[in-house]
Scaffold this motif. Structure first.
Motif, PDB file in Angstrom:
ATOM      1  N   THR A  35       0.812  -1.220   0.000  1.00  0.00           N
ATOM      2  CA  THR A  35       0.000   0.000   0.000  1.00  0.00           C
ATOM      3  C   THR A  35       0.845   1.269   0.000  1.00  0.00           C
ATOM      4  O   THR A  35       0.308   2.372   0.103  1.00  0.00           O
ATOM      5  CB  THR A  35      -0.931   0.024   1.228  1.00  0.00           C
ATOM      6  OG1 THR A  35      -0.143  -0.103   2.428  1.00  0.00           O
ATOM      7  CG2 THR A  35      -1.947  -1.110   1.172  1.00  0.00           C
ATOM      8  N   GLY A  36       2.170   1.095  -0.104  1.00  0.00           N
ATOM      9  CA  GLY A  36       3.050   2.263  -0.105  1.00  0.00           C
ATOM     10  C   GLY A  36       3.148   2.945   1.235  1.00  0.00           C
ATOM     11  O   GLY A  36       3.425   4.143   1.314  1.00  0.00           O
ATOM     12  N   SER A  37       2.934   2.166   2.318  1.00  0.00           N
ATOM     13  CA  SER A  37       2.905   2.744   3.661  1.00  0.00           C
ATOM     14  C   SER A  37       4.163   2.455   4.460  1.00  0.00           C
ATOM     15  O   SER A  37       4.175   2.627   5.682  1.00  0.00           O
ATOM     16  CB  SER A  37       1.685   2.202   4.427  1.00  0.00           C
ATOM     17  OG  SER A  37       0.497   2.419   3.708  1.00  0.00           O
ATOM     18  N   GLY A  38       5.220   2.023   3.783  1.00  0.00           N
ATOM     19  CA  GLY A  38       6.429   1.639   4.502  1.00  0.00           C
ATOM     20  C   GLY A  38       7.053   2.757   5.299  1.00  0.00           C
ATOM     21  O   GLY A  38       7.724   2.518   6.309  1.00  0.00           O
ATOM     22  N   LEU A  39       6.851   3.979   4.857  1.00  0.00           N
ATOM     23  CA  LEU A  39       7.357   5.141   5.591  1.00  0.00           C
ATOM     24  C   LEU A  39       6.202   5.963   6.136  1.00  0.00           C
ATOM     25  O   LEU A  39       6.307   7.183   6.298  1.00  0.00           O
ATOM     26  CB  LEU A  39       8.256   5.993   4.686  1.00  0.00           C
ATOM     27  CG  LEU A  39       9.555   5.311   4.227  1.00  0.00           C
ATOM     28  CD1 LEU A  39      10.331   6.216   3.284  1.00  0.00           C
ATOM     29  CD2 LEU A  39      10.422   4.903   5.419  1.00  0.00           C
ATOM     30  N   GLY A  40       5.086   5.290   6.429  1.00  0.00           N
ATOM     31  CA  GLY A  40       3.939   5.988   7.023  1.00  0.00           C
ATOM     32  C   GLY A  40       4.277   6.574   8.374  1.00  0.00           C
ATOM     33  O   GLY A  40       3.714   7.586   8.791  1.00  0.00           O
ATOM     34  N   CYS A  41       5.200   5.913   9.090  1.00  0.00           N
ATOM     35  CA  CYS A  41       5.778   6.468  10.313  1.00  0.00           C
ATOM     36  C   CYS A  41       7.184   6.945   9.957  1.00  0.00           C
ATOM     37  O   CYS A  41       7.953   6.217   9.325  1.00  0.00           O
ATOM     38  CB  CYS A  41       5.839   5.422  11.422  1.00  0.00           C
ATOM     39  SG  CYS A  41       4.206   4.917  12.049  1.00  0.00           S
ATOM     40  N   SER A  42       7.504   8.139  10.379  1.00  0.00           N
ATOM     41  CA  SER A  42       8.769   8.733   9.943  1.00  0.00           C
ATOM     42  C   SER A  42       9.976   8.253  10.725  1.00  0.00           C
ATOM     43  O   SER A  42      11.116   8.456  10.304  1.00  0.00           O
ATOM     44  CB  SER A  42       8.680  10.264  10.034  1.00  0.00           C
ATOM     45  OG  SER A  42       8.498  10.667  11.388  1.00  0.00           O
ATOM     46  N   THR A  51       5.835  10.460  19.872  1.00  0.00           N
ATOM     47  CA  THR A  51       4.526   9.822  19.959  1.00  0.00           C
ATOM     48  C   THR A  51       4.530   8.484  19.235  1.00  0.00           C
ATOM     49  O   THR A  51       5.229   8.302  18.225  1.00  0.00           O
ATOM     50  CB  THR A  51       3.422  10.712  19.367  1.00  0.00           C
ATOM     51  OG1 THR A  51       2.177  10.012  19.425  1.00  0.00           O
ATOM     52  CG2 THR A  51       3.725  11.088  17.929  1.00  0.00           C
ATOM     53  N   LEU A  52       3.737   7.546  19.774  1.00  0.00           N
ATOM     54  CA  LEU A  52       3.625   6.221  19.160  1.00  0.00           C
ATOM     55  C   LEU A  52       2.530   6.165  18.103  1.00  0.00           C
ATOM     56  O   LEU A  52       2.402   5.171  17.399  1.00  0.00           O
ATOM     57  CB  LEU A  52       3.329   5.175  20.241  1.00  0.00           C
ATOM     58  CG  LEU A  52       4.448   4.900  21.257  1.00  0.00           C
ATOM     59  CD1 LEU A  52       3.952   3.951  22.344  1.00  0.00           C
ATOM     60  CD2 LEU A  52       5.670   4.321  20.563  1.00  0.00           C
ATOM     61  N   VAL A  60      -3.607   7.886   5.788  1.00  0.00           N
ATOM     62  CA  VAL A  60      -3.894   6.463   5.891  1.00  0.00           C
ATOM     63  C   VAL A  60      -2.618   5.637   5.952  1.00  0.00           C
ATOM     64  O   VAL A  60      -2.582   4.569   6.575  1.00  0.00           O
ATOM     65  CB  VAL A  60      -4.785   6.020   4.701  1.00  0.00           C
ATOM     66  CG1 VAL A  60      -4.026   6.130   3.379  1.00  0.00           C
ATOM     67  CG2 VAL A  60      -5.299   4.599   4.903  1.00  0.00           C
ATOM     68  N   HIS A  61      -1.541   6.118   5.325  1.00  0.00           N
ATOM     69  CA  HIS A  61      -0.287   5.366   5.349  1.00  0.00           C
ATOM     70  C   HIS A  61       0.253   5.256   6.777  1.00  0.00           C
ATOM     71  O   HIS A  61       0.775   4.198   7.170  1.00  0.00           O
ATOM     72  CB  HIS A  61       0.746   6.036   4.455  1.00  0.00           C
ATOM     73  CG  HIS A  61       0.382   6.010   3.002  1.00  0.00           C
ATOM     74  ND1 HIS A  61       0.014   4.861   2.349  1.00  0.00           N
ATOM     75  CD2 HIS A  61       0.323   7.002   2.073  1.00  0.00           C
ATOM     76  CE1 HIS A  61      -0.255   5.124   1.086  1.00  0.00           C
ATOM     77  NE2 HIS A  61      -0.080   6.421   0.887  1.00  0.00           N
ATOM     78  N   GLY A  62       0.136   6.316   7.532  1.00  0.00           N
ATOM     79  CA  GLY A  62       0.578   6.270   8.919  1.00  0.00           C
ATOM     80  C   GLY A  62      -0.249   5.305   9.743  1.00  0.00           C
ATOM     81  O   GLY A  62       0.275   4.584  10.605  1.00  0.00           O
ATOM     82  N   VAL A  63      -1.555   5.274   9.484  1.00  0.00           N
ATOM     83  CA  VAL A  63      -2.440   4.346  10.205  1.00  0.00           C
ATOM     84  C   VAL A  63      -2.071   2.898   9.884  1.00  0.00           C
ATOM     85  O   VAL A  63      -1.992   2.049  10.776  1.00  0.00           O
ATOM     86  CB  VAL A  63      -3.915   4.622   9.839  1.00  0.00           C
ATOM     87  CG1 VAL A  63      -4.823   3.564  10.465  1.00  0.00           C
ATOM     88  CG2 VAL A  63      -4.323   6.017  10.305  1.00  0.00           C
ATOM     89  N   ILE A  64      -1.832   2.616   8.608  1.00  0.00           N
ATOM     90  CA  ILE A  64      -1.500   1.237   8.200  1.00  0.00           C
ATOM     91  C   ILE A  64      -0.183   0.796   8.822  1.00  0.00           C
ATOM     92  O   ILE A  64      -0.078  -0.307   9.380  1.00  0.00           O
ATOM     93  CB  ILE A  64      -1.435   1.144   6.664  1.00  0.00           C
ATOM     94  CG1 ILE A  64      -2.826   1.348   6.066  1.00  0.00           C
ATOM     95  CG2 ILE A  64      -0.856  -0.204   6.231  1.00  0.00           C
ATOM     96  CD1 ILE A  64      -2.829   1.437   4.556  1.00  0.00           C
ATOM     97  N   GLU A  65       0.835   1.651   8.750  1.00  0.00           N
ATOM     98  CA  GLU A  65       2.147   1.283   9.292  1.00  0.00           C
ATOM     99  C   GLU A  65       2.091   1.115  10.807  1.00  0.00           C
ATOM    100  O   GLU A  65       2.626   0.146  11.355  1.00  0.00           O
ATOM    101  CB  GLU A  65       3.185   2.339   8.899  1.00  0.00           C
ATOM    102  CG  GLU A  65       4.487   2.293   9.685  1.00  0.00           C
ATOM    103  CD  GLU A  65       5.320   1.044   9.449  1.00  0.00           C
ATOM    104  OE1 GLU A  65       6.394   0.941  10.052  1.00  0.00           O
ATOM    105  OE2 GLU A  65       4.884   0.160   8.682  1.00  0.00           O
ATOM    106  N   SER A  66       1.440   2.052  11.500  1.00  0.00           N
ATOM    107  CA  SER A  66       1.389   1.956  12.964  1.00  0.00           C
ATOM    108  C   SER A  66       0.560   0.753  13.409  1.00  0.00           C
ATOM    109  O   SER A  66       0.899   0.097  14.394  1.00  0.00           O
ATOM    110  CB  SER A  66       0.810   3.249  13.559  1.00  0.00           C
ATOM    111  OG  SER A  66      -0.500   3.497  13.066  1.00  0.00           O
TER     112      SER A  66
END
Length: 311
Positions: A35-42, A51-52, A60-66
């Motif tokens: 989904t291209g969310s590998g760097l959803g968390c920086s 923050t966690l 949405v990428h941050g939600v998927i990765e976290s």
């Protein structure tokens, strides 16, 4: 205070839970990349600095990765239960304890490697290593679950000819090569986890052909092993495992060719990744079934013959 205990049956259910969780996180981890969310968390181990949880800007990428990171907590619980259960299982077995600790070591390695993967911006070698370590973990969980179903005492004996046992090891080596070449294809393909990450400097059709050759070799070796087994080279349980492996390999190959022809759509790639774990696990089962533990038979002492007495 009485020490808690669990039965062998209950412990085998725990090992199945750990195996299932380790398999699921392989697929959810692939979902992050697809989904291209590998760097959803920086950053790592937090999602964003301080923050966690992801910021609103992460989308949405941050939600998927976290979410995938949070799921690691469930996996950790499953692994901890497998280790704790090996201590409370009655009777306690050293081999189960050792195999359960391999899961702990693997999960810790996954956490560290996952962090490095983010910090190095999804560099393909780190992504490949992360997936391969996941495969090793699934393999260890398969062995643990299998051994948990064996008798607690007895003597291990082969139920296959030396040639079949050797070929079972060859199959595992061939399946490992298929996995390795598959990660090279992935590292060279379009699904890198983020649009801007680097890819391996290989021409995708070339590495895909190498991967396909490895798959055909694995299938040919499996069919040859099955041929020997059907001629009486192993027990029926080995034959059943090999038949299941052939079905999985054919299905996996079909999905692989289909996804390549259709331009590697995300859904088929996810199915292919799940199939790779099923093929690996089934290959390990074939090897494990080439020997069995025969339970120790306890014999009741024979009562002495009555002594005739004269009157």
């Amino acid at each position: 205070m009485r020490r808690p205990t669990i039965s062998p049956t209950a412990y085998r259910r725990i090992t199945l839970l750990a195996l299932a969780l380790l398999g699921i996180i392989v697929v959810t981890g692939a979902g992050v990349r697809l989904t291209g969310s590998g760097l959803g968390c920086s950053t790592w181990p937090s999602c964003e600095p301080g923050t966690l949880v992801p910021h609103d800007e992460s989308g949405v990428h941050g939600v998927i990765e976290s979410t995938n990171r949070y799921f690691t907590g469930f996996v950790s619980v499953g692994v901890i239960l497998a280790v704790a259960g090996s201590f409370f299982r009655v009777p306690r077995r050293r081999d189960l304890t050792l195999w359960s600790w391999t899961l702990v070591a693997g999960v810790l390695g996954q956490i560290v490697l996952g962090g490095l993967t983010v910090l190095f911006h999804l560099s393909p070698p780190f992504v490949m290593g992360h997936f391969l370590l996941s495969a090793v973990l699934v393999g260890c969980a398969v062995v643990l679950h299998h051994r948990a179903g064996e008798p607690d005492s007895g003597e291990r004996r082969p139920v296959a000819t030396p040639e079949v046992r050797l070929l079972a090891k060859v199959l595992l080596a061939a399946a490992s090569i298929v996995l390795l070449t598959g990660t090279v294809v992935t590292g060279s393909g379009p699904h890198g986890g983020d649009p801007d990450v680097e890819r391996l400097p290989f021409f995708l059709p070339d590495v895909a052909r190498v991967h396909a050759v490895a798959v055909w070799i694995l299938l040919a070796a499996t069919l040859w092993t099955l041929r020997l087994v059907r001629r009486g080279g192993a027990s029926p349980s080995v034959e059943r495992a090999l038949k299941a492996l052939v079905v999985l390999e054919v299905a996996q190959g079909a999905v692989g060719y289909l996804q390549y022809e259709l331009g590697v759509p995300v859904g088929l790639v996810a199915v292919h990744i799940l199939g790779s774990m099923l093929v690996l696990g089934s290959t390990i089962v074939v090897l494990l079934r080439t020997s069995v533990v025969e339970p120790t038979r306890t014999t009741t002492p024979r009562a002495p013959d009555p002594v005739a007495t004269g009157v």
